[in-house]
Design an enzyme around this catalytic site. Structure first.
Site, PDB file in Angstrom:
ATOM      1  N   GLY A   1      -6.390  -6.254   4.233  1.00  0.00           N
ATOM      2  CA  GLY A   1      -6.037  -7.679   4.288  1.00  0.00           C
ATOM      3  C   GLY A   1      -6.878  -8.562   3.393  1.00  0.00           C
ATOM      4  O   GLY A   1      -6.870  -8.416   2.169  1.00  0.00           O
TER       5      GLY A   1
ATOM      6  N   LYS B   1       0.820  -1.230   0.000  1.00  0.00           N
ATOM      7  CA  LYS B   1       0.000   0.000   0.000  1.00  0.00           C
ATOM      8  C   LYS B   1       0.840   1.261   0.000  1.00  0.00           C
ATOM      9  O   LYS B   1       0.478   2.263  -0.617  1.00  0.00           O
ATOM     10  CB  LYS B   1      -1.001   0.030   1.159  1.00  0.00           C
ATOM     11  CG  LYS B   1      -0.442  -0.291   2.539  1.00  0.00           C
ATOM     12  CD  LYS B   1      -0.383  -1.771   2.730  1.00  0.00           C
ATOM     13  CE  LYS B   1       0.446  -2.166   3.910  1.00  0.00           C
ATOM     14  NZ  LYS B   1      -0.265  -2.987   4.848  1.00  0.00           N
TER      15      LYS B   1
ATOM     16  N   LYS C   1      -3.829   3.587   2.658  1.00  0.00           N
ATOM     17  CA  LYS C   1      -5.032   2.834   2.257  1.00  0.00           C
ATOM     18  C   LYS C   1      -6.172   3.789   1.906  1.00  0.00           C
ATOM     19  O   LYS C   1      -6.920   3.554   0.953  1.00  0.00           O
ATOM     20  CB  LYS C   1      -5.429   1.881   3.387  1.00  0.00           C
ATOM     21  CG  LYS C   1      -4.436   0.732   3.551  1.00  0.00           C
ATOM     22  CD  LYS C   1      -4.617   0.030   4.880  1.00  0.00           C
ATOM     23  CE  LYS C   1      -3.694  -1.179   5.013  1.00  0.00           C
ATOM     24  NZ  LYS C   1      -3.660  -1.731   6.370  1.00  0.00           N
TER      25      LYS C   1
ATOM     26  N   ASP D   1       0.114   4.001   7.392  1.00  0.00           N
ATOM     27  CA  ASP D   1      -0.440   2.841   6.683  1.00  0.00           C
ATOM     28  C   ASP D   1      -1.918   3.079   6.354  1.00  0.00           C
ATOM     29  O   ASP D   1      -2.351   2.868   5.214  1.00  0.00           O
ATOM     30  CB  ASP D   1      -0.276   1.596   7.573  1.00  0.00           C
ATOM     31  CG  ASP D   1      -0.838   0.347   6.933  1.00  0.00           C
ATOM     32  OD1 ASP D   1      -0.152  -0.246   6.084  1.00  0.00           O
ATOM     33  OD2 ASP D   1      -1.979  -0.028   7.262  1.00  0.00           O
TER      34      ASP D   1
HETATM   35  P1  NDP Z   1       7.946  -9.226   6.081  1.00  0.00           P
HETATM   36  O1  NDP Z   1       8.895  -8.237   6.642  1.00  0.00           O
HETATM   37  O2  NDP Z   1       7.466 -10.329   6.942  1.00  0.00           O
HETATM   38  O3  NDP Z   1       8.585  -9.877   4.757  1.00  0.00           O
HETATM   39  C1  NDP Z   1       9.323  -9.144   3.825  1.00  0.00           C
HETATM   40  C2  NDP Z   1      10.031 -10.122   2.918  1.00  0.00           C
HETATM   41  O4  NDP Z   1      10.734  -9.386   1.922  1.00  0.00           O
HETATM   42  C3  NDP Z   1      11.060 -11.000   3.620  1.00  0.00           C
HETATM   43  O5  NDP Z   1      11.002 -12.301   3.109  1.00  0.00           O
HETATM   44  C4  NDP Z   1      12.397 -10.347   3.244  1.00  0.00           C
HETATM   45  O6  NDP Z   1      13.467 -11.278   3.157  1.00  0.00           O
HETATM   46  C5  NDP Z   1      12.078  -9.848   1.868  1.00  0.00           C
HETATM   47  N1  NDP Z   1      12.929  -8.724   1.462  1.00  0.00           N
HETATM   48  C6  NDP Z   1      13.149  -7.563   2.123  1.00  0.00           C
HETATM   49  N2  NDP Z   1      13.967  -6.786   1.422  1.00  0.00           N
HETATM   50  C7  NDP Z   1      14.268  -7.466   0.302  1.00  0.00           C
HETATM   51  C8  NDP Z   1      15.084  -7.187  -0.835  1.00  0.00           C
HETATM   52  N3  NDP Z   1      15.731  -6.033  -0.937  1.00  0.00           N
HETATM   53  N4  NDP Z   1      15.167  -8.116  -1.812  1.00  0.00           N
HETATM   54  C9  NDP Z   1      14.493  -9.280  -1.710  1.00  0.00           C
HETATM   55  N5  NDP Z   1      13.708  -9.611  -0.666  1.00  0.00           N
HETATM   56  C10 NDP Z   1      13.591  -8.699   0.316  1.00  0.00           C
HETATM   57  O7  NDP Z   1       6.723  -8.362   5.513  1.00  0.00           O
HETATM   58  P2  NDP Z   1       5.212  -8.821   5.338  1.00  0.00           P
HETATM   59  O8  NDP Z   1       5.159 -10.142   4.687  1.00  0.00           O
HETATM   60  O9  NDP Z   1       4.480  -8.601   6.597  1.00  0.00           O
HETATM   61  O10 NDP Z   1       4.682  -7.681   4.345  1.00  0.00           O
HETATM   62  C11 NDP Z   1       4.992  -7.705   2.981  1.00  0.00           C
HETATM   63  C12 NDP Z   1       4.136  -6.687   2.245  1.00  0.00           C
HETATM   64  O11 NDP Z   1       2.750  -7.010   2.442  1.00  0.00           O
HETATM   65  C13 NDP Z   1       4.283  -5.243   2.740  1.00  0.00           C
HETATM   66  O12 NDP Z   1       4.089  -4.368   1.649  1.00  0.00           O
HETATM   67  C14 NDP Z   1       3.116  -5.093   3.712  1.00  0.00           C
HETATM   68  O13 NDP Z   1       2.697  -3.748   3.862  1.00  0.00           O
HETATM   69  C15 NDP Z   1       2.063  -5.895   2.995  1.00  0.00           C
HETATM   70  N6  NDP Z   1       0.990  -6.390   3.831  1.00  0.00           N
HETATM   71  C16 NDP Z   1       1.280  -7.055   5.001  1.00  0.00           C
HETATM   72  C17 NDP Z   1       0.269  -7.544   5.774  1.00  0.00           C
HETATM   73  C18 NDP Z   1       0.516  -8.252   7.057  1.00  0.00           C
HETATM   74  O14 NDP Z   1      -0.456  -8.526   7.786  1.00  0.00           O
HETATM   75  N7  NDP Z   1       1.760  -8.585   7.396  1.00  0.00           N
HETATM   76  C19 NDP Z   1      -1.137  -7.361   5.380  1.00  0.00           C
HETATM   77  C20 NDP Z   1      -1.329  -6.664   4.126  1.00  0.00           C
HETATM   78  C21 NDP Z   1      -0.289  -6.200   3.396  1.00  0.00           C
HETATM   79  P3  NDP Z   1      13.969 -12.112   4.447  1.00  0.00           P
HETATM   80  O15 NDP Z   1      12.890 -13.122   4.720  1.00  0.00           O
HETATM   81  O16 NDP Z   1      15.212 -12.726   3.997  1.00  0.00           O
HETATM   82  O17 NDP Z   1      14.098 -11.107   5.536  1.00  0.00           O
HETATM   83  N1  HSE Z   2       0.162  -3.446   9.198  1.00  0.00           N
HETATM   84  C1  HSE Z   2      -1.058  -3.567   8.480  1.00  0.00           C
HETATM   85  C2  HSE Z   2      -2.191  -3.562   9.450  1.00  0.00           C
HETATM   86  C3  HSE Z   2      -1.073  -4.840   7.686  1.00  0.00           C
HETATM   87  O1  HSE Z   2      -1.962  -3.742  10.654  1.00  0.00           O
HETATM   88  O2  HSE Z   2      -3.340  -3.358   9.027  1.00  0.00           O
HETATM   89  C4  HSE Z   2      -2.297  -4.976   6.819  1.00  0.00           C
HETATM   90  O3  HSE Z   2      -2.315  -4.040   5.803  1.00  0.00           O
END
Ligand code: NDP
Ligand code: HSE
Length: 429
Positions: free
Chosen positions: A135, A106, A206, A202
């Protein structure tokens, strides 16, 4: 069924990415049947290649995300890294090398959505991001497709799971702010930097995305008025309770009554306990959409977390894969209305103001005069006093934010007003 698989590059394998990979593997046969072709995980880009990742073939793991998106045989790139760079460059590189993109990002879409849509169009590819807002809740597609024939006037809701989790815990169990934030982080709800959640960046991102789609207008992140929830105290909850309310962090996007402009804002607000949003607990989100023909629609569900978010990502993946097989693309950006975005001062709502004042004759009249001079009509006043000091809680009728701002400024200048303890908007009545 096409036998040649569609190849998917997964950028990021954290909270969301690991669940995307798991569902792609465990539901492979169903996904293939629904798409009309098998989907193959062709590569997984991460930062730490040596981390053990259950269910992921280590041979697929790479730290070279750029090389992965440039491969040329990738049909869809799923970006779940987050942040602005390298995500933005990876997405534009993916389009340039023929892939469509699904993203949950987002922050990036709110900041650069227009340019990314333009890049997708230039290369005849899709950019989908259902998971970026609320989500698991289907919201982008209903706004963009199901309501494409209607006129949306208002979008109001809870769009951040982390802050709802914290506010709910503070309200229902009396938990402390930090304790609740730590728990939300451990559950995978919070952003990499939770400041984005608690300071409402955040939710503002959104809101910008929702307002843009709902009103067919580009709404930039800077256009969204933003107030975080770090200042909300136990005293605010007690005050809200006395009014039959609770406190939620709301995102509110509105079309002006004359239809000529829009506003978008996120801030904590008191809402009546009888309002459906008051009962949205934990990391759940809920969004009301009000449109001219449909009336009021409510969307509700898990707003954060790996598995719920992966559900939205997978929905996009299926849609984008179907488009690819059919040689089509889905709807792109729609910003033809180009409505101006009005400043926060134009927003009209009700306010709850808590003042510390001297407890002596005439103070109430002085305070009431300041409200009247600024055209802000008082609904109720509650006073409790002790030892020459008093606490005054004023709830107003509807007034503009500019008028309320002027009122508060003038109140601060009164000798008898010791301080303005809190100002909170009252919504949902
Ligand atoms: P995490 O921090 O859990 O995961 C991020 C991932 O990206 C990790 O696997 C990390 O690698 C990898 N990464 C980071 N930098 C790099 C890079 N430069 N090159 C390659 N890989 C990289 O984040 P989330 O999964 O929580 O969130 C991901 C996205 O989803 C974000 O945009 C977030 O806003 C969005 N989102 C998240 C939600 C949630 O509930 N968590 C809900 C809705 C949207 P490594 O594993 O090696 O650290
Ligand atoms: N950090 C975000 C939240 C993840 O708490 O709503 C979902 O977009």
């Amino acid at each position: 069924m096409r036998t040649r698989p569609l190849k998917v590059a997964l950028l990021g394998c954290g909270v969301v990415g690991s669940e995307v990979a798991r569902i792609m593997t465990t539901h492979a046969a169903d996904l293939a049947a629904r798409i009309g072709a098998p989907v193959e995980l062709a590569g997984v880009a991460v930062r730490r290649p040596d981390k053990v990742r259950e269910g992921i073939d280590p041979a697929l793991v790479t730290t070279d995300a750029t090389a992965l998106v440039k491969r040329g045989d990738i049909d869809v790139v799923v970006e779940v890294i987050g942040g602005i760079e390298p995500a933005r460059t990876l997405i534009t590189t993916a389009f340039a090398h023929g892939a469509s993109v699904v993203s949950a990002n987002k922050a990036l879409i709110a900041q650069d959505g227009a340019a990314l849509h333009a890049a997708a169009d230039e290369h005849g590819r899709d950019l989908y991001y259902e998971a970026a807002v609320a989500g698991a809740i289907p919201l982008i597609r209903p706004l963009r497709e199901s309501l494409a024939g209607d006129k949306v006037n208002r979008v109001l809701g809870i769009v951040n799971g982390t802050t709802n989790f914290i506010l709910d815990a503070m309200d229902s169990t009396g938990a402390g702010y930090q304790e609740a934030l730590d728990e939300a982080t451990a559950l995978g709800y919070a952003e990499a930097d939770p400041t984005a959640d608690v300071e409402a960046f955040d939710a503002a991102a959104k809101a910008a995305i929702l307002a843009g789609i709902a009103f067919h207008t580009r709404v930039r992140l800077d256009d969204v008025y933003r107030e975080g929830m770090t200042e909300v105290t136990a005293a605010d909850f007690a005050s809200a309770k006395e009014m039959g309310c609770t406190i939620k962090l709301l995102a509110i996007c509105e079309r002006a009554a004359d239809g000529g402009s829009v506003t978008a804002r996120v801030h904590p607000a008191m809402i009546p306990l009888s309002h459906p949003l008051a009962n949205v607990r934990e990391a759940y989100n809920a969004v009301f959409v009000e449109s001219e023909a449909a009336g009021q629609l409510m969307f509700y569900g898990p707003g954060a977390g790996g598995s719920p978010t992966a559900s939205a990502v997978l929905g996009d993946l299926v849609a984008v894969c179907r488009n690819r097989i059919g040689g089509a693309t889905g709807p792109g950006e729609s910003a033809y209305a180009a409505l101006p975005v009005s400043p926060m001062g134009d927003v009209v709502t009700r306010y709850h103001i808590s003042l510390d004042v001297a407890d002596k004759p005439g103070v109430l009249a002085q305070v009431a005069t300041v409200f009247a001079e600024h055209g802000v009509s008082i609904d109720t006043v509650r006073q409790s006093g002790k030892d020459g000091e008093a606490s005054l809680v004023v709830v107003t009728h509807r007034a503009s934010d500019a008028a309320l701002g002027g009122t508060v400024e003038a109140l601060r200048k009164l000798d008898t007003v010791r301080g303005v303890a809190s100002i909170m908007r009252v919504e949902g009545e």
